[in-house]
Scaffold this motif. Sequence first.
Motif, PDB file in Angstrom:
ATOM      1  N   HIS A 173       0.863  -1.179   0.000  1.00  0.00           N
ATOM      2  CA  HIS A 173       0.000   0.000   0.000  1.00  0.00           C
ATOM      3  C   HIS A 173       0.902   1.232   0.000  1.00  0.00           C
ATOM      4  CE1 HIS A 173      -3.624  -2.334   0.828  1.00  0.00           C
ATOM      5  NE2 HIS A 173      -2.855  -3.046   1.637  1.00  0.00           N
ATOM      6  N   LEU A 174       1.079   1.844  -1.169  1.00  0.00           N
ATOM      7  CA  LEU A 174       1.802   3.097  -1.244  1.00  0.00           C
ATOM      8  C   LEU A 174       0.875   4.199  -0.703  1.00  0.00           C
ATOM      9  CD1 LEU A 174       3.234   2.710  -4.845  1.00  0.00           C
ATOM     10  CD2 LEU A 174       4.595   2.840  -2.756  1.00  0.00           C
ATOM     11  N   THR A 175       1.430   5.098   0.079  1.00  0.00           N
ATOM     12  CA  THR A 175       0.661   6.220   0.590  1.00  0.00           C
ATOM     13  C   THR A 175       0.828   7.393  -0.367  1.00  0.00           C
ATOM     14  OG1 THR A 175       1.033   5.480   2.848  1.00  0.00           O
ATOM     15  CG2 THR A 175       0.327   7.775   2.558  1.00  0.00           C
ATOM     16  N   ALA A 176      -0.275   7.934  -0.849  1.00  0.00           N
ATOM     17  CA  ALA A 176      -0.235   9.070  -1.761  1.00  0.00           C
ATOM     18  C   ALA A 176      -0.111  10.349  -0.941  1.00  0.00           C
ATOM     19  CB  ALA A 176      -1.476   9.105  -2.630  1.00  0.00           C
ATOM     20  N   TRP A 177       1.061  10.979  -0.962  1.00  0.00           N
ATOM     21  CA  TRP A 177       1.245  12.246  -0.264  1.00  0.00           C
ATOM     22  C   TRP A 177       0.757  13.402  -1.123  1.00  0.00           C
ATOM     23  CZ3 TRP A 177       6.714  11.894   2.416  1.00  0.00           C
ATOM     24  CH2 TRP A 177       6.583  11.147   3.591  1.00  0.00           C
ATOM     25  N   GLN A 178       0.832  13.219  -2.447  1.00  0.00           N
ATOM     26  CA  GLN A 178       0.357  14.275  -3.352  1.00  0.00           C
ATOM     27  C   GLN A 178      -0.039  13.642  -4.666  1.00  0.00           C
ATOM     28  OE1 GLN A 178       2.540  18.019  -3.572  1.00  0.00           O
ATOM     29  NE2 GLN A 178       2.486  17.905  -5.809  1.00  0.00           N
ATOM     30  N   GLN A 179      -1.139  14.119  -5.219  1.00  0.00           N
ATOM     31  CA  GLN A 179      -1.609  13.666  -6.525  1.00  0.00           C
ATOM     32  C   GLN A 179      -1.801  14.886  -7.423  1.00  0.00           C
ATOM     33  OE1 GLN A 179      -2.335  10.219  -7.562  1.00  0.00           O
ATOM     34  NE2 GLN A 179      -0.831  10.215  -5.929  1.00  0.00           N
ATOM     35  N   PRO A 180      -1.601  14.721  -8.743  1.00  0.00           N
ATOM     36  CA  PRO A 180      -1.808  15.859  -9.650  1.00  0.00           C
ATOM     37  C   PRO A 180      -3.226  16.396  -9.525  1.00  0.00           C
ATOM     38  CG  PRO A 180      -0.750  14.030 -10.796  1.00  0.00           C
ATOM     39  CD  PRO A 180      -1.172  13.520  -9.450  1.00  0.00           C
ATOM     40  N   GLY A 181      -3.327  17.682  -9.710  1.00  0.00           N
ATOM     41  CA  GLY A 181      -4.667  18.225  -9.616  1.00  0.00           C
ATOM     42  C   GLY A 181      -4.727  19.704  -9.687  1.00  0.00           C
TER      43      GLY A 181
END
Length: 181
Positions: A173-181
């Motif tokens: 489970h990779l933790t998403a610290w930032q996603q494009p947006g």
Amino acid sequence: MALKATIYKAAVNVADLDRNQFLDASLTLARHPSETEERMMLRLLAWIKYADERLQFTRGLSADEEPELWQLNDHLGIDLWIELGLPDERRIKKACSRSRDVALFTYNSRAAEIWWQQNQSAMGAFANLSIWYLDDGQLTQLREFAARNMTLQATLQEGTIWLSDDRNNLEIHLTAWQQPG
């Protein structure tokens, strides 16, 4: 005398159910003498996460001007730039200006959390940047897959990566610290 890279071979079967991407690939990874097996396996995991026939390993630690992996398009532009570690803002800015998409894979819990606290607002300025974090426990388990010749099966669905070989099974489970947006 300079130490030489250690060569690892990986036959990887990827079933990415989220992107409807199915791929069999034979990959060659050169582990730099200063690179740990954990970091090398994180590079391989990054390839699995973004699996594509055009995604390729670069000279990595041996070349300051290149990312760890990249995906070039037909016009020799960069569609995807993948970094590992805790780079400074200038490096991320350069990557985001040269590539359509940028993915950063962070690790090393204590250092990564401090880096994120110090850089979170600056990283938010880059609309094409994804930042993924892999905790120390999962990274240690991922290292168990490292062998000079690997045969791996990976299934990706709803943000989870199931990785297996003939000895190990791991749910990542990779933790998403930032996603494009």
